[in-house]
Design a protein around this motif. Structure first.
Motif, PDB file in Angstrom:
ATOM      1  N   GLU A 173      69.421  54.074 136.175  1.00 21.74           N
ATOM      2  CA  GLU A 173      68.627  54.952 135.698  1.00 21.74           C
ATOM      3  C   GLU A 173      69.007  55.501 133.976  1.00 21.74           C
ATOM      4  OE1 GLU A 173      65.520  55.248 136.686  1.00 21.74           O
ATOM      5  OE2 GLU A 173      66.023  54.788 137.971  1.00 21.74           O
ATOM      6  N   GLY A 174      70.577  55.760 133.354  1.00 27.15           N
ATOM      7  CA  GLY A 174      70.505  55.788 131.852  1.00 27.15           C
ATOM      8  C   GLY A 174      71.198  54.562 131.798  1.00 27.15           C
ATOM      9  N   PRO A 175      70.518  54.853 130.324  1.00 25.92           N
ATOM     10  CA  PRO A 175      71.244  53.795 128.999  1.00 25.92           C
ATOM     11  C   PRO A 175      72.703  53.234 129.170  1.00 25.92           C
ATOM     12  CG  PRO A 175      71.045  56.058 127.968  1.00 25.92           C
ATOM     13  CD  PRO A 175      70.755  56.138 129.286  1.00 25.92           C
ATOM     14  N   ALA A 176      72.435  51.762 129.456  1.00 23.54           N
ATOM     15  CA  ALA A 176      74.445  51.033 130.099  1.00 23.54           C
ATOM     16  C   ALA A 176      75.126  51.796 129.119  1.00 23.54           C
ATOM     17  CB  ALA A 176      74.068  50.175 130.080  1.00 23.54           C
ATOM     18  N   ASP A 177      74.895  51.871 128.029  1.00 16.48           N
ATOM     19  CA  ASP A 177      76.317  51.688 127.292  1.00 16.48           C
ATOM     20  C   ASP A 177      76.880  52.943 126.964  1.00 16.48           C
ATOM     21  OD1 ASP A 177      74.204  52.745 125.583  1.00 16.48           O
ATOM     22  OD2 ASP A 177      74.821  52.560 123.365  1.00 16.48           O
ATOM     23  N   LYS A 178      75.863  54.658 127.521  1.00 22.95           N
ATOM     24  CA  LYS A 178      76.176  56.005 127.769  1.00 22.95           C
ATOM     25  C   LYS A 178      76.899  56.056 129.103  1.00 22.95           C
ATOM     26  CE  LYS A 178      74.764  56.894 123.046  1.00 22.95           C
ATOM     27  NZ  LYS A 178      75.796  57.066 122.281  1.00 22.95           N
ATOM     28  N   VAL A 179      76.584  54.899 129.961  1.00 22.20           N
ATOM     29  CA  VAL A 179      76.849  55.276 130.438  1.00 22.20           C
ATOM     30  C   VAL A 179      77.946  54.858 131.854  1.00 22.20           C
ATOM     31  CG1 VAL A 179      76.442  54.805 134.082  1.00 22.20           C
ATOM     32  CG2 VAL A 179      74.218  55.401 132.846  1.00 22.20           C
ATOM     33  N   LYS A 180      78.101  53.924 131.012  1.00 26.63           N
ATOM     34  CA  LYS A 180      79.854  53.362 130.525  1.00 26.63           C
ATOM     35  C   LYS A 180      81.096  54.508 129.919  1.00 26.63           C
ATOM     36  CE  LYS A 180      81.945  49.479 129.170  1.00 26.63           C
ATOM     37  NZ  LYS A 180      82.386  47.929 128.211  1.00 26.63           N
ATOM     38  N   GLU A 181      80.501  54.817 128.720  1.00 26.74           N
ATOM     39  CA  GLU A 181      81.373  56.042 127.741  1.00 26.74           C
ATOM     40  C   GLU A 181      81.735  56.964 128.705  1.00 26.74           C
ATOM     41  OE1 GLU A 181      80.347  58.501 124.221  1.00 26.74           O
ATOM     42  OE2 GLU A 181      80.079  56.449 124.318  1.00 26.74           O
ATOM     43  N   MET A 182      80.327  57.170 129.564  1.00 26.81           N
ATOM     44  CA  MET A 182      81.032  59.108 131.211  1.00 26.81           C
ATOM     45  C   MET A 182      81.469  58.146 131.163  1.00 26.81           C
ATOM     46  SD  MET A 182      78.148  60.267 133.306  1.00 26.81           S
ATOM     47  CE  MET A 182      77.640  58.821 133.769  1.00 26.81           C
ATOM     48  N   LEU A 183      81.274  56.687 132.361  1.00 24.49           N
ATOM     49  CA  LEU A 183      81.974  56.284 133.633  1.00 24.49           C
ATOM     50  C   LEU A 183      84.017  56.458 133.329  1.00 24.49           C
ATOM     51  CD1 LEU A 183      79.949  53.892 135.449  1.00 24.49           C
ATOM     52  CD2 LEU A 183      80.335  56.474 136.100  1.00 24.49           C
ATOM     53  N   ALA A 184      83.802  55.735 131.656  1.00 27.88           N
ATOM     54  CA  ALA A 184      84.951  56.301 132.069  1.00 27.88           C
ATOM     55  C   ALA A 184      85.875  58.065 131.431  1.00 27.88           C
ATOM     56  CB  ALA A 184      85.083  55.344 130.284  1.00 27.88           C
TER      57      ALA A 184
END
Length: 118
Positions: free
Chosen positions: A33-44
């Protein structure tokens, strides 16, 4: 991953297996559901997030979407509203503390209704 799961079991009072599945479901929801670039940053910022995502239960045929669908999935694991809120707050807090703060805030702001649970 162990640090987050231990924190959830201690603070929310659920078993480790359920905690792992619940965190996986929350992360999978945010990834969808979230913006892909921000999700990638959060998952990191969440160690072993791939392993947690792999434990997320698959969507069923009658699953609804959005925050309500996530709630339905978590209730299907036997969690009550207080436990769902606790797991969500611990997961998001953990990501914030580990360097994903700005990304987490943007993800939460981008998903309607999510802010009331985290």
């Amino acid at each position: 991953m162990d640090e987050l799961i231990n924190r959830i079991t201690a603070n929310v009072g659920i078993d480790a297996d359920t905690a792992q599945k619940a965190v996986g479901a929350i992360l999978a929801f945010l990834a969808k559901e979230g913006p892909a670039d921000k999700v990638k940053e959060m998952l990191a910022a969440v160690p072993d997030s791939d392993a947690l995502l792999a434990q997320a239960p698959a969507d069923g045929m009658l699953s609804m979407g959005g925050v309500m669908g996530l709630g339905q999935k978590l209730m299907g694991m036997g969690l009550g509203m207080g436990e769902i809120s606790g797991v969500a707050k611990e997961t998001v807090g953990y990501a914030r503390e580990n360097g994903g703060g700005d990304a987490v805030d943007e993800i939460v702001a981008s998903i309607p209704g999510l802010s009331q649970f985290v």
